[in-house]
Scaffold this active site. Structure first.
Site, PDB file in Angstrom:
ATOM      1  N   MET A  84      87.504  45.211  37.565  1.00  0.00           N
ATOM      2  CA  MET A  84      87.677  46.096  36.413  1.00  0.00           C
ATOM      3  C   MET A  84      89.103  45.982  35.878  1.00  0.00           C
ATOM      4  O   MET A  84      89.596  46.878  35.192  1.00  0.00           O
ATOM      5  CB  MET A  84      87.347  47.541  36.773  1.00  0.00           C
ATOM      6  CG  MET A  84      85.865  47.756  37.063  1.00  0.00           C
ATOM      7  SD  MET A  84      85.286  49.431  36.764  1.00  0.00           S
ATOM      8  CE  MET A  84      86.292  50.347  37.911  1.00  0.00           C
ATOM      9  N   HIS A  86      93.316  41.410  44.553  1.00  0.00           N
ATOM     10  CA  HIS A  86      92.423  40.559  43.767  1.00  0.00           C
ATOM     11  C   HIS A  86      92.772  39.084  43.958  1.00  0.00           C
ATOM     12  O   HIS A  86      91.885  38.229  44.039  1.00  0.00           O
ATOM     13  CB  HIS A  86      92.505  40.919  42.280  1.00  0.00           C
ATOM     14  CG  HIS A  86      91.995  42.294  41.967  1.00  0.00           C
ATOM     15  ND1 HIS A  86      92.830  43.333  41.647  1.00  0.00           N
ATOM     16  CD2 HIS A  86      90.740  42.792  41.916  1.00  0.00           C
ATOM     17  CE1 HIS A  86      92.116  44.417  41.408  1.00  0.00           C
ATOM     18  NE2 HIS A  86      90.840  44.120  41.565  1.00  0.00           N
ATOM     19  N   GLN A 125      79.686  53.527  35.785  1.00  0.00           N
ATOM     20  CA  GLN A 125      79.939  53.906  37.168  1.00  0.00           C
ATOM     21  C   GLN A 125      80.975  55.008  37.307  1.00  0.00           C
ATOM     22  O   GLN A 125      81.362  55.376  38.414  1.00  0.00           O
ATOM     23  CB  GLN A 125      80.360  52.693  38.001  1.00  0.00           C
ATOM     24  CG  GLN A 125      81.719  52.115  37.699  1.00  0.00           C
ATOM     25  CD  GLN A 125      81.957  50.806  38.431  1.00  0.00           C
ATOM     26  OE1 GLN A 125      81.349  49.785  38.111  1.00  0.00           O
ATOM     27  NE2 GLN A 125      82.835  50.835  39.435  1.00  0.00           N
ATOM     28  N   ASP A 184      86.015  48.642  49.402  1.00  0.00           N
ATOM     29  CA  ASP A 184      84.850  49.364  48.886  1.00  0.00           C
ATOM     30  C   ASP A 184      83.676  49.130  49.841  1.00  0.00           C
ATOM     31  O   ASP A 184      82.696  48.468  49.504  1.00  0.00           O
ATOM     32  CB  ASP A 184      84.518  48.885  47.471  1.00  0.00           C
ATOM     33  CG  ASP A 184      85.643  49.202  46.494  1.00  0.00           C
ATOM     34  OD1 ASP A 184      86.003  50.386  46.378  1.00  0.00           O
ATOM     35  OD2 ASP A 184      86.162  48.269  45.875  1.00  0.00           O
ATOM     36  N   GLN A 199      80.195  50.353  48.761  1.00  0.00           N
ATOM     37  CA  GLN A 199      79.765  49.551  47.611  1.00  0.00           C
ATOM     38  C   GLN A 199      79.242  48.195  48.060  1.00  0.00           C
ATOM     39  O   GLN A 199      78.239  47.694  47.523  1.00  0.00           O
ATOM     40  CB  GLN A 199      80.935  49.374  46.646  1.00  0.00           C
ATOM     41  CG  GLN A 199      80.622  48.464  45.460  1.00  0.00           C
ATOM     42  CD  GLN A 199      81.770  48.370  44.493  1.00  0.00           C
ATOM     43  OE1 GLN A 199      82.012  49.291  43.729  1.00  0.00           O
ATOM     44  NE2 GLN A 199      82.495  47.259  44.526  1.00  0.00           N
ATOM     45  N   VAL A 249      93.495  44.230  51.649  1.00  0.00           N
ATOM     46  CA  VAL A 249      94.904  43.843  51.547  1.00  0.00           C
ATOM     47  C   VAL A 249      95.728  45.127  51.423  1.00  0.00           C
ATOM     48  O   VAL A 249      95.402  46.004  50.628  1.00  0.00           O
ATOM     49  CB  VAL A 249      95.150  42.927  50.339  1.00  0.00           C
ATOM     50  CG1 VAL A 249      96.630  42.583  50.215  1.00  0.00           C
ATOM     51  CG2 VAL A 249      94.315  41.659  50.467  1.00  0.00           C
TER      52      VAL A 249
END
Length: 279
Positions: free
Chosen positions: A30, A37, A61, A151, A154, A177
């Site tokens: 996102m 990332h 969401q 997550d 998720q 991380v």
């Protein structure tokens, strides 16, 4: 690195690359990218020929409108951060591109997976996650998709969804991380002041506390102590759960191998989540 905004364009690119025998890796995000990332990108580079990063703030969401409004949008900084890391395409579609007028929501019953922890406190959240991840996977058609273990719930939902709809993609889990002092990297950290980042470290130290005391107390007792520790530091705990790694069932009296401690807490107005393998 090329920026693409339409489903047709990314599909055309992927189709041509697959004809050349290239393996495609997708990293759904996102935006508001950080080193966490980039760790997904690096893992994908080891396993795939072509890396695609999607950047899309998914409105379906967010169950809190102000959370959606305040979510950081930093597309130019994100592009700069990705530059030089082997990403071939950034797929940054509009809401209308992901959810066109003829879009039909996927019908799926998550059962207990969608009712505990995040599902309990953020009603509708996982339906939105399923909508966007399914749409991205079907639009890009990657061979593998990469997600961070921060997550935790998720990931369980995504695994379930991929199996349920028989989507031909490998879901690759990547380690959390953390900062040098242990704070789990998150796009939401951009909203924390330096003092709040210091305060939020209690989440990590509490997870370490739980892990260090599994031989001394029951899961139920440690969950209670964890809540007390986090609240005493000035955060507002939403939940602390020690769960079965597959079913997410809360453990109370007995420990099992692979037990995971999951935390959600507010630091000021920012909601943070974290987890750790403790059992």
């Amino acid at each position: 690195m090329n920026r693409i905004s339409t489903v047709k364009s990314i599909q055309d690119e992927v189709f041509a690359l697959k004809k050349q025998g290239k393996k495609i890796g997708l990293i759904p995000t996102m935006g508001a990218l950080h080193e966490g990332h980039l760790s997904l990108v690096e893992q994908a580079r080891q396993q795939c020929d072509v890396i695609i990063v999607s950047i899309f703030v998914n409105p379906t969401q967010f169950n809190n409108p102000s959370d959606l409004a305040n979510y950081p949008r930093t597309i130019e900084k994100d592009m700069d951060l990705l530059s030089g890391h082997g990403v071939m395409f950034v797929f940054a579609p509009s809401v209308e591109e992901i959810y066109p007028s003829d879009y039909v929501k996927p019908a799926i019953d998550l059962g207990a997976l969608g009712l505990v922890m995040e599902g309990k406190f953020r009603p509708g959240h996982f339906q939105g996650v399923i909508e966007v991840v399914k749409r991205l996977l079907e639009s890009v058609q990657p061979d593998a998709a990469y997600f961070g273990q921060k997550d935790f719930q998720q990931l369980a939902v995504i695994h379930y969804m991929v199996n349920y709809f028989k989507i031909p993609v490998a879901i690759v889990e990547c380690p959390i991380v953390r900062s040098d002092r242990g704070l789990a990297l998150s796009s939401r950290n951009m909203r924390l002041s330096e003092a709040e980042k210091e305060q939020a470290l209690v989440i990590y130290t509490t997870l370490l506390f739980v892990k260090a005391h599994v031989a001394d107390a029951s899961p139920e007792a440690l969950m209670k102590q964890a809540v007390e520790r986090i609240n005493a530091a000035g955060l507002k705990t939403e939940y602390v759960e020690i769960v079965h790694p597959l079913t997410l069932e809360t453990l109370t009296d007995k420990w099992i191998p692979g037990a995971v401690c999951c935390v959600a807490a507010y630091c000021g107005e920012v909601r943070l989540i974290d987890n750790m393998l403790v059992g």
